[in-house]
Design a protein around this motif. Structure first.
Motif, mmCIF file in Angstrom:
data_model
loop_
_atom_site.group_PDB
_atom_site.id
_atom_site.type_symbol
_atom_site.label_atom_id
_atom_site.label_comp_id
_atom_site.label_asym_id
_atom_site.label_seq_id
_atom_site.Cartn_x
_atom_site.Cartn_y
_atom_site.Cartn_z
ATOM 1 N N PHE A 167 0.926 -1.111 -0.181
ATOM 2 C CA PHE A 167 0.064 0.006 0.042
ATOM 3 C C PHE A 167 0.892 1.334 0.226
ATOM 4 C CE2 PHE A 167 -1.850 3.641 2.515
ATOM 5 C CZ PHE A 167 -3.068 3.720 1.722
ATOM 6 N N VAL A 168 0.457 2.064 -0.821
ATOM 7 C CA VAL A 168 1.260 3.520 -0.860
ATOM 8 C C VAL A 168 0.023 4.659 -0.570
ATOM 9 C CG1 VAL A 168 2.550 5.154 -1.991
ATOM 10 C CG2 VAL A 168 2.869 2.676 -2.616
ATOM 11 N N GLY A 169 0.225 5.459 0.560
ATOM 12 C CA GLY A 169 -0.730 6.399 0.681
ATOM 13 C C GLY A 169 -0.599 7.124 1.940
ATOM 14 N N HIS A 170 -1.405 7.853 2.362
ATOM 15 C CA HIS A 170 -1.539 8.465 3.652
ATOM 16 C C HIS A 170 -1.913 7.763 4.844
ATOM 17 C CE1 HIS A 170 -2.088 11.693 6.757
ATOM 18 N NE2 HIS A 170 -1.203 12.660 5.714
ATOM 19 N N ARG A 171 -1.369 7.893 6.008
ATOM 20 C CA ARG A 171 -1.607 6.941 7.181
ATOM 21 C C ARG A 171 -2.837 7.241 7.652
ATOM 22 N NH1 ARG A 171 2.948 10.156 10.692
ATOM 23 N NH2 ARG A 171 1.274 11.889 11.416
ATOM 24 N N SER A 175 -6.727 12.459 2.119
ATOM 25 C CA SER A 175 -6.087 12.432 0.590
ATOM 26 C C SER A 175 -4.852 12.064 0.606
ATOM 27 C CB SER A 175 -6.723 13.356 -0.403
ATOM 28 O OG SER A 175 -8.083 13.420 -0.507
ATOM 29 N N ALA A 176 -4.279 11.182 -0.345
ATOM 30 C CA ALA A 176 -2.833 10.801 -0.513
ATOM 31 C C ALA A 176 -2.548 11.831 -1.827
ATOM 32 C CB ALA A 176 -2.666 9.406 -0.710
ATOM 33 N N ARG A 177 -1.609 12.343 -1.984
ATOM 34 C CA ARG A 177 -1.301 13.072 -3.098
ATOM 35 C C ARG A 177 0.429 12.777 -3.495
ATOM 36 N NH1 ARG A 177 -4.324 17.528 -4.340
ATOM 37 N NH2 ARG A 177 -6.080 17.844 -2.643
ATOM 38 N N TYR A 178 0.230 12.500 -4.745
ATOM 39 C CA TYR A 178 1.525 11.767 -5.396
ATOM 40 C C TYR A 178 1.291 11.897 -7.080
ATOM 41 C CZ TYR A 178 -1.786 7.921 -5.938
ATOM 42 O OH TYR A 178 -2.850 7.109 -6.329
ATOM 43 N N GLY A 193 -5.054 6.492 -1.899
ATOM 44 C CA GLY A 193 -3.633 5.749 -2.142
ATOM 45 C C GLY A 193 -3.897 4.520 -3.246
ATOM 46 N N LEU A 194 -2.852 3.756 -3.243
ATOM 47 C CA LEU A 194 -2.887 2.712 -4.165
ATOM 48 C C LEU A 194 -2.324 1.523 -3.592
ATOM 49 C CD1 LEU A 194 0.192 2.168 -5.639
ATOM 50 C CD2 LEU A 194 -0.289 4.497 -6.374
ATOM 51 N N ILE A 195 -2.675 0.350 -4.399
ATOM 52 C CA ILE A 195 -2.033 -0.764 -4.030
ATOM 53 C C ILE A 195 -1.459 -1.370 -5.184
ATOM 54 C CG2 ILE A 195 -3.706 -1.361 -2.038
ATOM 55 C CD1 ILE A 195 -4.941 -3.631 -3.592
ATOM 56 N N PHE A 229 -3.807 -0.636 -8.399
ATOM 57 C CA PHE A 229 -5.148 -0.061 -8.352
ATOM 58 C C PHE A 229 -4.983 1.354 -7.575
ATOM 59 C CE2 PHE A 229 -5.820 -4.565 -9.216
ATOM 60 C CZ PHE A 229 -7.051 -4.690 -10.029
ATOM 61 N N VAL A 230 -5.469 2.146 -8.185
ATOM 62 C CA VAL A 230 -5.725 3.491 -7.305
ATOM 63 C C VAL A 230 -7.027 3.502 -6.879
ATOM 64 C CG1 VAL A 230 -5.549 5.982 -7.710
ATOM 65 C CG2 VAL A 230 -4.212 4.397 -9.087
ATOM 66 N N ARG A 231 -6.937 3.624 -5.690
ATOM 67 C CA ARG A 231 -8.316 3.900 -4.687
ATOM 68 C C ARG A 231 -8.913 5.261 -4.568
ATOM 69 N NH1 ARG A 231 -7.217 3.141 0.461
ATOM 70 N NH2 ARG A 231 -9.185 2.226 1.146
ATOM 71 N N GLU A 232 -10.217 5.145 -5.295
ATOM 72 C CA GLU A 232 -10.965 6.432 -5.163
ATOM 73 C C GLU A 232 -10.171 7.607 -5.778
ATOM 74 O OE1 GLU A 232 -13.856 5.329 -1.482
ATOM 75 O OE2 GLU A 232 -11.631 6.040 -1.102
#
Length: 297
Positions: A167-171, A175-178, A193-195, A229-232
């Motif tokens: 998982f890559v994102g915010h804890r 919203s996670a920005r990247y 985030g994305l997995i 997969f990018v989540r939302e």
């Protein structure tokens, strides 16, 4: 090549009964706690005994000239696995994922202590075959699958391995920005985030995402590829949603953080074991260099 005698390393996790005793101190207090919620302590005691009975039976089947070790899930990050080890998780499927990232090709023979409770996708070795499969696994003569794993490599050189997904994102839930790049395409994102998942993980978290979004990627557990997969993803003037999912084989996925704080990368749902992913950090994700050697029985 190691000249040491083989070592059977048994891996377990605390049972619900053990966790209840640790929290409530005595069986009587644990029983009162469960009964106040309409549950019976006998149920968790039975599951506890099933696991330990399977563990005792499995340990009795190890050849007499082999060494043995027992390690709990919480101690895996401090346990030193050797090239001569045969790893035997006794428990649910997730225990195989927990131990996989600490291995480098050692055979894994999973034992399912409660077939009526656990699916047994990864813990598939029947106890009545274990005695034969232990020496066969050392001789590379046991039926096995080599399941592709996911690898995340930070620009600092830090690495994470996962059997299911990274998982890559915010804890938190913000919203996670990247920015994301793959196959010559590039896009800025604001999302949940994305997995990045393996073929094994495609039956878990990734599967739930595919069912919710109807965006599907066909991926076999031994296929030398992973999927993302990018989540939302949120569309705006600055962020896009075109790069929502895909398969990664020849080229990895590159992600650059745009989060001032709170960015994280973690593997197989273990949030406590994370890499910080704050502003400007770069991570590359794709198939790992080595696979999980899963003996199927």
């Amino acid at each position: 090549m190691s000249t040491n005698t083989p070592r059977a390393v048994f891996v377990t996790r605390e049972t619900d009964y053990e966790l209840l005793l640790a929290h409530h101190a005595t069986r009587g207090q644990a029983r009162f706690f469960l009964e106040s919620r309409g549950q019976k302590i006998e149920t968790v005691e039975r599951r506890h005994e099933e696991l330990h009975a399977a563990l005792r039976a499995a340990r009795a089947l190890v050849p007499d000239d082999w060494r043995q070790a027992l390690v709990g899930r919480a101690d895996l990050d401090r346990f030193l696995f050797g090239p001569e080890d045969v790893v035997i998780p006794v428990g649910q499927d997730g225990l195989v994922a927990n131990v996989a990232k600490y291995l480098s090709g050692q055979p894994v023979l999973g034992i399912n202590p409660s077939p009526d409770l656990y699916d047994g996708v990864l813990v598939r070795v029947p106890l009545d075959r274990l005695a034969r499969l232990l020496p066969a696994s050392i001789a590379h003569d046991a039926p096995a699958e080599h399941r592709t794993m996911v690898e995340a490599i930070l620009d600092s050189g830090e690495k994470l391995l996962a059997l299911n997904e990274v998982f890559v994102g915010h804890r938190s839930h913000q919203s996670a920005r990247y920015s994301i790049a793959a196959g010559g395409a590039h896009e800025d994102h604001s999302s949940s985030g994305l997995i990045v998942a393996s073929g094994t993980g495609a039956t878990g978290w990734a599967r739930s995402i595919m069912e919710a979004t109807h965006e599907r990627v066909a991926l076999a557990p031994e296929e030398r590829a992973v999927c993302f997969f990018v989540r939302e993803p949120f569309p705006s003037k600055a962020t896009g949603t075109a790069m929502r999912f895909g398969k990664l084989a020849a080229e990895p996925l590159g992600v650059v953080s745009r989060m001032n704080e709170g960015g994280v990368i973690f593997a197989d749902g273990i949030e406590q074991d994370f890499l910080a992913f704050d502003w400007g950090r770069r991570v590359t994700l794709g198939p790992a260099a080595h696979a999980l050697h899963l003996v199927t029985g």
